[in-house]
Design an enzyme around this catalytic site. Structure first.
Site, PDB file in Angstrom:
ATOM      1  N   ASP A  70       0.655  -1.158  -0.048  1.00  0.00           N
ATOM      2  CA  ASP A  70      -0.098   0.045  -0.069  1.00  0.00           C
ATOM      3  C   ASP A  70       0.911   1.274   0.019  1.00  0.00           C
ATOM      4  O   ASP A  70       2.069   1.207   0.471  1.00  0.00           O
ATOM      5  CB  ASP A  70      -0.988  -0.023   1.209  1.00  0.00           C
ATOM      6  CG  ASP A  70      -2.232  -1.011   0.983  1.00  0.00           C
ATOM      7  OD1 ASP A  70      -2.226  -1.750   0.227  1.00  0.00           O
ATOM      8  OD2 ASP A  70      -2.960  -0.812   2.012  1.00  0.00           O
ATOM      9  N   HIS A 217       3.634  -2.251   3.257  1.00  0.00           N
ATOM     10  CA  HIS A 217       3.904  -0.932   2.500  1.00  0.00           C
ATOM     11  C   HIS A 217       5.048  -0.623   1.994  1.00  0.00           C
ATOM     12  O   HIS A 217       6.138  -0.756   2.302  1.00  0.00           O
ATOM     13  CB  HIS A 217       3.504   0.020   3.823  1.00  0.00           C
ATOM     14  CG  HIS A 217       2.080   0.023   4.374  1.00  0.00           C
ATOM     15  ND1 HIS A 217       1.780  -0.962   5.432  1.00  0.00           N
ATOM     16  CD2 HIS A 217       0.970   0.791   4.245  1.00  0.00           C
ATOM     17  CE1 HIS A 217       0.506  -0.746   5.708  1.00  0.00           C
ATOM     18  NE2 HIS A 217       0.052   0.246   5.169  1.00  0.00           N
TER      19      HIS A 217
END
Length: 284
Positions: A70, A217
């Site tokens: 992400d 992430h």
């Protein structure tokens, strides 16, 4: 949105019915309704796999696991993560922020060229996203599509993950209008916050099971820390540990048995390019 309306209407009827009860029973009933309402109204918003308001895919089929990243693309960390995945011949999914994709289109092109899936993670990833009306959310999703389509061969993303994973009834309407598949996760390490590689690895493996969707992430900031060096350092060890457990990494669209892209409205066949990696071998 319909489920939210029905839920509120039901609680209103029960609260009015409680007026007919004796005072002590009435207070106890209202307290119980308040607790239950809090769970039902907010639980589906924050739980990554509770699809009461927004149908959410938090796990797939087979023995494989899907790695998902992400908050990128981020020129500080995305290239290093792509390099690890390239070296290990692993295909992942990147849920990108529209504004960052607009600023760093070459990184999105690199994701696509190396066979990874690209999904949506809003255009701005700002705190106001969760408080917008369905109309404004729909406009933001359309803006995201306009930026990403030229990088995806004239196609739009079907996979979407909400910022912070929060899914409100308003978002449900917008996703339905766009025909998007909401993706949650079943294993996470909170690597957007400061932590060492050992801690991240332990947390990821806690939820690593057949069909798991693993949240990582590749982008810094956006409410978390700017440093993703621990994620980069832990990634090869995570891949080793998954292999040792017989959990082969599998591309998200294969794990979910869902198409990752669809033609953007108004795209002509001459400009459309299908983005598809070679079919993944069946999981043992």
């Amino acid at each position: 949105m319909r489920r939210a309306f029905v839920t509120k209407a039901l609680f209103l009827v029960l609260a009015l019915a409680a007026l007919a009860l004796p005072t002590a029973a009435r207070h106890a009933t209202w307290a119980l309704l308040a607790v239950t309402a809090t769970i039902l109204l907010f639980g589906p918003i924050v739980h990554p796999r509770w699809g009461f308001y927004v149908p959410t895919r938090g796990r797939g089929r087979g023995r494989g696991v899907a790695l998902t990243f992400d908050d990128g693309p981020d020129p500080r960390w995305t290239p290093a993560i792509l390099a690890v995945l390239r070296e290990r011949r692993v295909k992942a999914a990147f849920f990108v922020v529209g504004r960052r994709a607009e600023a760093h289109p070459d990184l999105v092109r690199a994701m696509v060229a190396e066979g990874h899936v690209v999904g949506g993670h809003s255009f701005d990833h700002d705190g106001g996203f969760h408080f917008r009306s369905p109309r404004k959310l729909t406009a933001e999703l359309a803006r995201f599509d306009r930026v990403l389509a030229p990088l995806l061969g004239g196609q739009s993303c079907r996979f979407f993950r909400a910022p912070q994973g929060l899914r409100t009834p308003m978002l449900a309407d917008a996703l339905r209008r766009h025909g998007l598949v909401c993706v949650g996760w079943s294993a996470r390490a909170f690597d957007a916050l400061p932590a060492g590689p050992d801690t991240l690895l332990r947390r990821w493996l806690r939820g690593a099971r057949p069909g798991a969707i693993v949240l990582l992430h590749d982008g810094g900031g956006l409410g978390g820390s700017d440093d993703r060096s621990a994620t980069v350092a832990a990634l090869p060890r995570l891949l080793d540990a998954l292999e040792a457990r017989g959990l082969p990494p599998e591309r998200l669209d294969h794990l979910l048995c869902e198409a990752a892209y669809r033609p953007l409205a108004g795209t002509t066949p001459a400009t459309l390019r299908v983005l598809e990696a070679p079919a993944a071998p069946p999981s043992p």
